[in-house]
Design an enzyme around this catalytic site. Structure first.
Site, PDB file in Angstrom:
ATOM      1  N   HIS A 193       0.809  -1.218   0.000  1.00  0.00           N
ATOM      2  CA  HIS A 193       0.000   0.000   0.000  1.00  0.00           C
ATOM      3  C   HIS A 193       0.837   1.260   0.000  1.00  0.00           C
ATOM      4  CE1 HIS A 193      -3.568  -2.280   0.270  1.00  0.00           C
ATOM      5  NE2 HIS A 193      -2.885  -3.088   1.052  1.00  0.00           N
ATOM      6  N   ARG A 300      -9.513   3.687  -6.729  1.00  0.00           N
ATOM      7  CA  ARG A 300      -9.609   2.686  -5.653  1.00  0.00           C
ATOM      8  C   ARG A 300     -10.599   3.175  -4.594  1.00  0.00           C
ATOM      9  NH1 ARG A 300      -3.730   1.782  -6.773  1.00  0.00           N
ATOM     10  NH2 ARG A 300      -3.524  -0.446  -7.229  1.00  0.00           N
ATOM     11  N   ARG A 340     -13.617   1.781  -9.592  1.00  0.00           N
ATOM     12  CA  ARG A 340     -13.611   0.370  -9.248  1.00  0.00           C
ATOM     13  C   ARG A 340     -14.526   0.171  -8.039  1.00  0.00           C
ATOM     14  NH1 ARG A 340      -8.686  -2.821  -7.598  1.00  0.00           N
ATOM     15  NH2 ARG A 340      -8.500  -1.384  -5.877  1.00  0.00           N
ATOM     16  N   ASN A 461      -1.251  -6.722 -10.221  1.00  0.00           N
ATOM     17  CA  ASN A 461      -0.794  -6.875  -8.828  1.00  0.00           C
ATOM     18  C   ASN A 461      -1.341  -8.163  -8.230  1.00  0.00           C
ATOM     19  OD1 ASN A 461       0.168  -4.326  -9.213  1.00  0.00           O
ATOM     20  ND2 ASN A 461      -1.436  -3.302  -8.053  1.00  0.00           N
ATOM     21  N   ASP A 462      -2.645  -8.378  -8.438  1.00  0.00           N
ATOM     22  CA  ASP A 462      -3.245  -9.599  -7.901  1.00  0.00           C
ATOM     23  C   ASP A 462      -3.050 -10.786  -8.833  1.00  0.00           C
ATOM     24  OD1 ASP A 462      -4.289  -9.142  -5.307  1.00  0.00           O
ATOM     25  OD2 ASP A 462      -5.729  -7.764  -6.182  1.00  0.00           O
ATOM     26  N   ARG A 472       1.643 -10.698  -2.442  1.00  0.00           N
ATOM     27  CA  ARG A 472       2.199  -9.509  -3.093  1.00  0.00           C
ATOM     28  C   ARG A 472       2.870  -8.546  -2.122  1.00  0.00           C
ATOM     29  NH1 ARG A 472      -3.233  -6.339  -5.039  1.00  0.00           N
ATOM     30  NH2 ARG A 472      -2.185  -4.406  -4.546  1.00  0.00           N
ATOM     31  N   CYS A 509      -4.057  -2.190 -15.290  1.00  0.00           N
ATOM     32  CA  CYS A 509      -4.045  -1.160 -14.249  1.00  0.00           C
ATOM     33  C   CYS A 509      -3.237  -1.585 -13.029  1.00  0.00           C
ATOM     34  CB  CYS A 509      -5.464  -0.772 -13.845  1.00  0.00           C
ATOM     35  SG  CYS A 509      -6.351  -2.110 -13.041  1.00  0.00           S
TER      36      CYS A 509
HETATM   37  C1  PEP Z   1      -4.327  -5.133  -9.116  1.00  0.00           C
HETATM   38  O1  PEP Z   1      -4.586  -6.108  -8.413  1.00  0.00           O
HETATM   39  O2  PEP Z   1      -3.451  -5.131  -9.999  1.00  0.00           O
HETATM   40  C2  PEP Z   1      -5.051  -3.874  -8.919  1.00  0.00           C
HETATM   41  C3  PEP Z   1      -4.906  -2.898  -9.773  1.00  0.00           C
HETATM   42  O3  PEP Z   1      -5.819  -3.737  -7.805  1.00  0.00           O
HETATM   43  P1  PEP Z   1      -5.230  -3.505  -6.324  1.00  0.00           P
HETATM   44  O4  PEP Z   1      -3.768  -3.244  -6.431  1.00  0.00           O
HETATM   45  O5  PEP Z   1      -5.972  -2.386  -5.746  1.00  0.00           O
HETATM   46  O6  PEP Z   1      -5.541  -4.818  -5.681  1.00  0.00           O
HETATM   47 MG    MG Z   2      -6.361  -6.132  -7.173  1.00  0.00          MG
END
Ligand code: PEP
Ligand code: MG
Length: 591
Positions: A193, A300, A340, A461-462, A472, A509
């Site tokens: 974060h 977000r 989102r 990211n996920d 992550r 994204c």
């Molecule tokens: C992701 O998972 O890549 C994403 C953009 O969402 P977040 O980072 O908020 O989980």
């Molecule tokens: Mg995500």
């Protein structure tokens, strides 16, 4: 002087005073051996500290009850109170003082450690959870013993570099942002974060620095290099002067890139690429144009929940989302805001949430939570729709794993529209709805999903976390967190193919979009829009402007072939060399 290396997660250089913040609020405890005749004195210190800490807690429980706080919270603290009086715990501290001849602070730490081990081995999950209660008690007694005040981020009242063990989403929300010059943390990864926030705000940051939070004191000057991932403690005069010179040079270099909104992303042959910003409520939107963002590719929304007490009302949400929609309406070009839907869960928990899942990243998070809380979901969708009247908007659903989920979300969206229409409330009737692709099952069944969505947005990211089963945010498994892994590339390739067959666009994204090397690969694979922390946009724009459609297609074809027998490291190295060779003077930005 010493230079510590970590993970570079947000570019830029900064020198300034440190502000030490540790979530456990544990003072650095002196470990002294004491003579046998001093044992009574140490024991008396412990008993006095225990009594004071106990009093503080009783007072806190009284305050919570008077404020009408939920019974749960007061109960948790009442449990703590019982542990303060636990004779076994008190005896363990006394034994450590008398037999191991250590000071009261060390005895408390050791006794608590022994108890934590006992709790951790218990079969009952509820009792195992009680190990957390011990942490709280330990902190309270140690703070009294060492006479340390609790540090809070709200105490920051001047520009500082935050040095922390780690920051949770709710802590990042509480930051006085105007005073944050940089971040240096013990733990964390490129998608933690603090990384997301640092990039959204354009603040230099280094994470994964080991134990830096135990080695820096508030007020000490440190040098932070977010481009190369280093932090220098106690710098000498010469180093500091050289660092200041570097700061001036880099500023000059980057000021040429941040050319504002006049030029959107474009490949060498004129093919447009949409570059947008990832933001969260609270991040100033006026800065986006400076970086040349064509609006917001990932809003977000959940940070609104993390920063507030409980659930924000429909009115409050409408007001906040409308600000974003208005801001992008003024940015021109292909600008829009992609809202989102609430992505709560995992480690994004509302303050005061006491319920903890055993495996939160695979638990009732994101769309799962929304579909289990339909009223909250519909309220949010209505607020987003209402905001769409103020500027070009889209909505997208996080963490979709199955077509049924996407269909259920679409049904809720239609119901929200019907409710507003019936009430005569204006909204954009053509607002697109998209599906995030961040779970491997969604990528593998993207052909099914593409028929039910207006666009895809790949959350790398996920997607990387779930494909390689590597947390992550955990630096211990960061070596497995490989966006260029053949498995991830194949999933993205499949997603784009399914979208193309259905004629819908695909964005990326996740933070990988901010890496110019990966950005080139994603575009080569057929992605047409990238969204990232705004400060990453100028460098990505620079890289893309040196590559033609034919170049990126060649890169993608080569990488597809490499997927048969290459590692993520080999693929990444190949892409990097390719970009460096094609883009003139790009090396300077990679330094
Ligand atoms: C992701 O998972 O890549 C994403 C953009 O969402 P977040 O980072 O908020 O989980
Ligand atoms: Mg995500």
């Amino acid at each position: 002087m010493e230079t510590v290396a970590g993970l570079a997660i947000s570019r830029g250089l900064v020198a300034g005073p440190a502000f030490l913040y540790r979530a456990d609020n544990l003072p650095n405890v002196p470990e002294n051996v004491v003579a046998p005749e001093a044992a009574d004195g140490e024991l008396a210190r412990f008993q006095a500290a225990r009594a004071t800490a106990r009093e503080q807690l009783t007072e806190l429980i009284g305050r919570l009850q008077a404020d009408g706080a939920s019974g749960g919270e007061a109960d948790v603290f009442a449990n703590h109170l019982a542990l303060f009086d636990d004779v076994l715990l008190v005896a363990a501290v006394e034994r450590n003082i008398r037999e191991a001849h250590v000071n009261a602070e060390t005895a408390v730490r050791r006794a608590m450690g022994e108890f934590r081990d006992v709790f951790a081995k218990m079969k009952d999950a509820y009792l195992r959870e009680r190990a957390r209660d011990l942490d709280d008690i330990e902190r309270r007694i140690l703070r009294v013993l060492t006479k340390t005040e609790e540090t809070t981020l709200a105490q920051i009242d001047r520009p500082v570099i935050i040095v922390a063990d780690d920051l949770t989403p709710s802590e990042t929300v509480a930051l006085p942002r105007d005073f944050v010059l940089g971040f240096a943390t013990d733990r964390g990864s490129t998608t933690s974060h603090v990384a997301l926030l640092a990039r959204a705000l354009g603040i230099p940051a280094v994470v994964g620095l080991g134990d830096i939070s135990t080695r820096v004191q508030t007020g000490e000057t440190i040098l932070l290099d977010g481009t190369n991932g280093t932090v220098t403690l106690d710098p000498d005069k010469t180093t500091r002067a050289a660092f200041e010179r570097m700061i001036r040079r880099t500023r000059k270099l980057y000021s040429r890139l941040a050319d504002g909104p006049s030029r959107s992303g474009v490949l060498k042959d004129g093919t447009p690429i949409t570059l947008r910003a990832n933001v969260q409520p609270g991040v100033p939107l006026c800065g986006l144009a400076t970086y040349g963002a064509e609006g917001i590719g990932l809003y977000r929304s959940e940070y609104l929940w993390l920063g507030e007490d409980g659930h924000p009302s429909e009115e409050r949400q409408t007001q906040v989302y409308t600000e974003a929609a208005r801001a992008v309406a003024g940015m021109g070009g292909n600008s829009r805001v992609v809202f989102r839907a609430l992505d709560l869960g995992g480690d994004k928990l509302m303050s005061g949430t006491l319920y903890r899942e055993t495996n939160p990243f695979l638990g009732c998070r994101s769309i799962r939570w929304l579909l289990a809380h339909r009223d909250a979901f519909r309220t949010q969708l209505r607020a987003i729709l209402r905001a769409s009247a103020a500027g070009p908007s889209s909505v997208m659903y996080p963490m979709i794993a199955t077509r049924d989920e996407l269909r259920a979300a679409n049904d809720e969206f239609e119901l929200a529209k019907a409710e507003l229409s019936a009430a005569g409330v204006p909204f954009d009737a053509d607002i697109p709805h998209g599906c995030m692709i961040e779970v491997p099952s969604a990528a593998l069944a993207a052909d099914q999903l593409a028929r039910e969505a207006d666009f895809f947005s790949i959350g790398t990211n996920d997607l990387v976390q779930y494909t390689l089963a590597a947390d992550r945010g955990n630096e211990q498994v960061a070596y497995l967190y490989q966006p260029a892994h053949p498995a991830v590339i194949k999933l993205i390739d499949m997603t784009v193919a399914a979208a193309k067959a259905q004629g819908i666009p695909v964005a990326v994204c996740g933070e990988s979009a901010a890496d110019p090397v990966l950005a080139a690969l994603w575009i080569g694979l057929g992605v047409t829009s990238l969204s990232m922390g705004a400060s990453g946009i100028p460098v990505v724009k620079k890289a893309l402007s040196g590559l033609s459609s034919a170049d990126v297609a060649e890169l993608a074809d080569k990488v597809r072939a490499m997927c048969a027998d290459s590692s993520a490291a080999d693929i990444y190295a190949y892409c990097r060399t390719f970009v460096l060779e094609k883009v003139p003077d790009f090396e300077a930005f990679q330094a």
